[in-house]
Scaffold this active site. Structure first.
Site, PDB file in Angstrom:
ATOM      1  N   ASN A 150       0.801  -1.234   0.000  1.00  0.00           N
ATOM      2  CA  ASN A 150       0.000   0.000   0.000  1.00  0.00           C
ATOM      3  C   ASN A 150       0.831   1.280   0.000  1.00  0.00           C
ATOM      4  O   ASN A 150       0.418   2.278  -0.569  1.00  0.00           O
ATOM      5  CB  ASN A 150      -1.027  -0.009   1.141  1.00  0.00           C
ATOM      6  CG  ASN A 150      -0.412  -0.288   2.490  1.00  0.00           C
ATOM      7  OD1 ASN A 150       0.719  -0.747   2.581  1.00  0.00           O
ATOM      8  ND2 ASN A 150      -1.149  -0.002   3.530  1.00  0.00           N
ATOM      9  N   THR A 230      -1.333 -12.966   7.971  1.00  0.00           N
ATOM     10  CA  THR A 230       0.080 -13.225   7.636  1.00  0.00           C
ATOM     11  C   THR A 230       0.958 -12.988   8.865  1.00  0.00           C
ATOM     12  O   THR A 230       1.893 -13.755   9.135  1.00  0.00           O
ATOM     13  CB  THR A 230       0.538 -12.331   6.463  1.00  0.00           C
ATOM     14  OG1 THR A 230      -0.411 -12.444   5.412  1.00  0.00           O
ATOM     15  CG2 THR A 230       1.899 -12.726   5.954  1.00  0.00           C
ATOM     16  N   GLU A 248       3.328  -4.988  12.423  1.00  0.00           N
ATOM     17  CA  GLU A 248       2.408  -3.858  12.281  1.00  0.00           C
ATOM     18  C   GLU A 248       1.314  -4.338  11.332  1.00  0.00           C
ATOM     19  O   GLU A 248       1.563  -4.521  10.138  1.00  0.00           O
ATOM     20  CB  GLU A 248       3.187  -2.654  11.739  1.00  0.00           C
ATOM     21  CG  GLU A 248       2.574  -1.330  12.112  1.00  0.00           C
ATOM     22  CD  GLU A 248       1.562  -0.887  11.104  1.00  0.00           C
ATOM     23  OE1 GLU A 248       0.366  -1.166  11.331  1.00  0.00           O
ATOM     24  OE2 GLU A 248       1.953  -0.302  10.102  1.00  0.00           O
ATOM     25  N   CYS A 282      -3.473   1.191   6.514  1.00  0.00           N
ATOM     26  CA  CYS A 282      -3.881   0.521   7.757  1.00  0.00           C
ATOM     27  C   CYS A 282      -4.477   1.508   8.752  1.00  0.00           C
ATOM     28  O   CYS A 282      -5.238   1.123   9.634  1.00  0.00           O
ATOM     29  CB  CYS A 282      -2.703  -0.226   8.380  1.00  0.00           C
ATOM     30  SG  CYS A 282      -1.254   0.829   8.607  1.00  0.00           S
ATOM     31  N   GLU A 462       7.123   0.747  16.009  1.00  0.00           N
ATOM     32  CA  GLU A 462       8.124   1.260  15.098  1.00  0.00           C
ATOM     33  C   GLU A 462       8.196   2.771  15.305  1.00  0.00           C
ATOM     34  O   GLU A 462       7.412   3.325  16.055  1.00  0.00           O
ATOM     35  CB  GLU A 462       7.739   0.883  13.671  1.00  0.00           C
ATOM     36  CG  GLU A 462       7.595  -0.629  13.549  1.00  0.00           C
ATOM     37  CD  GLU A 462       7.380  -1.125  12.136  1.00  0.00           C
ATOM     38  OE1 GLU A 462       7.119  -0.309  11.251  1.00  0.00           O
ATOM     39  OE2 GLU A 462       7.471  -2.346  11.951  1.00  0.00           O
TER      40      GLU A 462
HETATM   41  O1  TXE Z   1      -0.873  -8.854   2.598  1.00  0.00           O
HETATM   42  P1  TXE Z   1       0.216  -9.818   3.190  1.00  0.00           P
HETATM   43  P2  TXE Z   1      -1.924  -9.096   1.424  1.00  0.00           P
HETATM   44  C1  TXE Z   1      -4.197  -6.256   5.063  1.00  0.00           C
HETATM   45  C2  TXE Z   1      -5.422  -5.913   4.255  1.00  0.00           C
HETATM   46  C3  TXE Z   1      -5.342  -6.861   3.112  1.00  0.00           C
HETATM   47  C4  TXE Z   1      -4.775  -8.081   3.785  1.00  0.00           C
HETATM   48  C5  TXE Z   1      -4.063  -9.038   2.882  1.00  0.00           C
HETATM   49  O2  TXE Z   1      -6.580  -6.185   4.993  1.00  0.00           O
HETATM   50  O3  TXE Z   1      -6.599  -7.133   2.566  1.00  0.00           O
HETATM   51  O4  TXE Z   1      -3.840  -7.560   4.690  1.00  0.00           O
HETATM   52  O5  TXE Z   1      -3.167  -8.349   2.047  1.00  0.00           O
HETATM   53  C6  TXE Z   1       4.595 -10.987   2.498  1.00  0.00           C
HETATM   54  N1  TXE Z   1       5.957 -15.132   5.179  1.00  0.00           N
HETATM   55  N2  TXE Z   1      -3.061  -5.383   4.824  1.00  0.00           N
HETATM   56  O6  TXE Z   1      -2.257 -10.524   1.253  1.00  0.00           O
HETATM   57  O7  TXE Z   1       0.047 -11.208   2.742  1.00  0.00           O
HETATM   58  C7  TXE Z   1       4.057 -10.487   1.180  1.00  0.00           C
HETATM   59  O8  TXE Z   1       4.801 -11.015   0.095  1.00  0.00           O
HETATM   60  C8  TXE Z   1       6.615 -13.984   4.967  1.00  0.00           C
HETATM   61  C9  TXE Z   1      -2.763  -4.450   5.872  1.00  0.00           C
HETATM   62  O9  TXE Z   1      -1.403  -8.409   0.249  1.00  0.00           O
HETATM   63  O10 TXE Z   1       0.223  -9.553   4.641  1.00  0.00           O
HETATM   64  C10 TXE Z   1       4.217  -8.986   1.352  1.00  0.00           C
HETATM   65  O11 TXE Z   1       5.579  -8.623   1.123  1.00  0.00           O
HETATM   66  N3  TXE Z   1       6.122 -12.986   4.232  1.00  0.00           N
HETATM   67  C11 TXE Z   1      -1.422  -3.857   5.722  1.00  0.00           C
HETATM   68  C12 TXE Z   1       3.873  -8.778   2.825  1.00  0.00           C
HETATM   69  O12 TXE Z   1       4.076 -10.051   3.425  1.00  0.00           O
HETATM   70  C13 TXE Z   1       4.906 -13.137   3.687  1.00  0.00           C
HETATM   71  C14 TXE Z   1      -0.920  -3.594   4.366  1.00  0.00           C
HETATM   72  C15 TXE Z   1       2.451  -8.328   3.093  1.00  0.00           C
HETATM   73  O13 TXE Z   1       1.545  -9.241   2.499  1.00  0.00           O
HETATM   74  C16 TXE Z   1       4.165 -14.314   3.876  1.00  0.00           C
HETATM   75  C17 TXE Z   1      -1.283  -4.642   3.424  1.00  0.00           C
HETATM   76  C18 TXE Z   1       4.737 -15.336   4.664  1.00  0.00           C
HETATM   77  N4  TXE Z   1       4.120 -16.497   4.919  1.00  0.00           N
HETATM   78  C19 TXE Z   1      -2.352  -5.448   3.675  1.00  0.00           C
HETATM   79  N5  TXE Z   1       2.991 -14.180   3.225  1.00  0.00           N
HETATM   80  C20 TXE Z   1      -1.043  -2.795   6.701  1.00  0.00           C
HETATM   81  N6  TXE Z   1      -0.927  -3.159   7.984  1.00  0.00           N
HETATM   82  O14 TXE Z   1      -0.765  -1.665   6.317  1.00  0.00           O
HETATM   83  C21 TXE Z   1       2.995 -12.965   2.650  1.00  0.00           C
HETATM   84  N7  TXE Z   1       4.161 -12.323   2.912  1.00  0.00           N
END
Ligand code: TXE
Length: 482
Positions: A150, A230, A248, A282, A462
């Site tokens: 994001n 995640t 976070e 977020c 952070e």
């Molecule tokens: O995020 P992911 P996604 C929330 C938001 C969204 C949901 C899923 O609700 O709909 O999360 O989004 C890496 N081990 N936020 O699926 O999976 C991945 O490659 C290690 C909130 O896109 O959490 C990426 O680099 N790494 C949020 C990062 O994790 C792993 C912002 C984030 O991806 C992994 C984004 C694993 N097993 C989404 N699986 C905020 N807090 O701002 C994935 N990744």
């Protein structure tokens, strides 16, 4: 098609397996690049390079590490226009936002931690019995920074800057959905003369290379921003290895509006909190709690303002609402709206996919800014993170009820309170279960302050010296002198 390479040991390298992923432009639904889909061989190279670079980097004087971070910040500033354009293409975010917010703030992160490197201090405690304790703050070694889609360059720099400032070497993994600014940044690291191995950027899928990074025994700490599911999975993997974790995660943040709020600034703030980056931050306020006495007036004006937000090509300077970052995410948002409708919610504006005027964007992934009301505070729409341009309105009778609704989710990241009653604002600030509380503003950030959430919004903080502390381990030395 441009190939996005890994940055390992100071070099740009294709993945050892020669596997590639398509990189899509959300506004046009077309592939415009190919991304390294890295594997364990690439990770081993990066970990070895980081380990080899660590002794010299951790012994480099803090001022010199700071100077290097400042050079990186200046490189970003010099490249700000191409970076803003690349980030808009990559994320679907309006260019006015990437120019004004994302790219300048990415540079600011590096400037801030350039200063922090030399300001970071440790404590000393004198004992009357004739002893002095002092605390060494030692860098951890090789650490991982995993960032989401994001705010790609902003969150990458937000994590790597304190890690590097504190003397660690880093394996960074940007989101596979939005890798382009990290790729451009790795070229800036080369130009700036960052010593090889100090920062390594590996691209690829989360469950593949991301998981391998979390599991790697030589990686001592993980700073992660992303979804709560995640985050929970990373915590399960890392906990038995006793790795240090900063998570976070998501939020379902309330904007709490009282009748005595300054109307104009409140209205502007609550709209901005709901729909910035199409609700994909977020910290967005996706639940708007409104005092019952002004509910109808608020609802009507809020809906009118949201309905006029300009959806369009992210590359158009006038656009206020760009594209949603990916097709699966667009569909998830539309599903959530459909569930809200079926649960009896009133869709007051928006509610569906959108087609902006620009021809270029006719196949892009856009969602109309949506306002819903009529749903119970415990309905899915008011409990689950949708992470899109969807805001739900909930009336409340009094402060006690507002607080109960605000705290009644599994998340606890942020909240904003809109009122001119100073005592009430302080009272609520004390009782709201959130790591960040804004009063009569939203998203105003001082980088010295701790950033992070409670409950399912994560663990660790952070920002500022909290981040420097996270990336170091304290060692107490007790000296008896009498
Ligand atoms: O995020 P992911 P996604 C929330 C938001 C969204 C949901 C899923 O609700 O709909 O999360 O989004 C890496 N081990 N936020 O699926 O999976 C991945 O490659 C290690 C909130 O896109 O959490 C990426 O680099 N790494 C949020 C990062 O994790 C792993 C912002 C984030 O991806 C992994 C984004 C694993 N097993 C989404 N699986 C905020 N807090 O701002 C994935 N990744």
């Amino acid at each position: 098609m441009e190939k996005i390479l890994n940055y390992i040991d100071g070099e740009l390298r294709a993945p050892a397996t020669d596997n590639w992923l398509d990189v899509m432009e959300p506004a046009t639904a077309t592939a415009y690049g190919q991304l390294s889909d890295s594997g364990v061989e690439d990770l081993e190279l990066a970990v070895a390079a980081a380990g080899a670079a660590f002794p010299a980097w951790s012994q480099t004087p803090a001022e010199e590490r700071g100077r290097m971070l400042r050079r990186l910040a200046q490189k970003i500033e010099a490249m700000s226009e191409p970076l803003a354009l690349a980030e808009s293409i990559d994320t679907g975010k309006p260019i006015a936002v990437t120019r004004k917010v994302d790219i300048p703030r990415a540079a600011r992160n590096l400037h801030f931690f350039a200063d922090a490197a030399s300001q970071f201090a440790s404590e000393s405690h004198h004992m009357e019995a004739g002893a002095i304790n002092y605390t060494l703050r030692m860098p951890l070694g090789v650490v991982a920074c995993i960032s989401p889609w994001n705010l790609p360059l902003y969150l990458l720099t937000w994590k790597i800057a304190p890690a590097l400032a504190a003397g660690n070497c880093v394996i960074a993994k940007p989101s596979e959905i939005t890798p382009v600014t990290a790729w451009l940044f790795s070229r800036l690291c080369q130009e700036a003369g960052l010593p090889p191995g100090v920062l390594n950027i590996i691209h690829g899928k989360g469950p593949g290379i991301g998981q391998a990074i979390v599991e790697h025994p030589a990686i001592n700490a993980i700073s992660f921003t992303g979804g709560s599911a995640t985050g929970a999975s990373i915590a399960r993997t890392a906990a038995p290895e006793f790795k240090k974790l900063s998570l976070e995660l998501g939020g379902k943040n309330p904007s709490i509006v009282f009748a005595d709020a300054d109307w104009e600034s409140m209205m502007n703030g609550v709209v901005r909190a709901g729909y910035s980056n199409q609700g994909q931050i977020c910290l967005c306020g996706s639940r708007v709690l409104v005092e019952a006495s002004i509910y109808e007036k608020f609802r009507d004006e809020f809906v009118a303002r949201v309905a006029t937000l300009k959806i369009g090509d992210p590359l158009n300077e006038e656009t206020e609402q760009g594209a949603i970052v990916s097709l699966p995410h667009r569909d998830k948002i539309l599903d959530c709206i459909e569930q809200a409708r079926q649960a009896g919610g009133n869709i007051l504006t928006g509610g569906g996919a959108s087609k902006p005027e620009a021809d270029r964007c006719s196949e892009g992934w856009f969602v109309e800014p949506t306002v819903i009301d009529g749903l119970a505070a415990d309905s899915a729409c008011n409990q689950d993170e949708i992470f899109g341009p969807v805001v739900s309105l909930i009336p409340f009778a009094d402060e006690e009820q507002a607080l109960a609704i605000a705290n009644g989710t599994r998340y606890g990241l942020a909240a904003s309170v809109w009122s001119s009653d100073v005592s009430r604002c302080h009272r609520l600030a004390e009782q709201l279960q959130a790591g960040l509380i804004w009063v009569n503003t939203w998203m105003l950030r001082d980088l010295r302050t701790p950033m992070g959430g409670l409950k399912s919004s994560g663990v660790g903080r952070e920002g500022g010296m909290e981040a420097m502390r996270f990336f170091t381990e304290p060692r107490n030395v007790c000296i008896k002198y009498r």
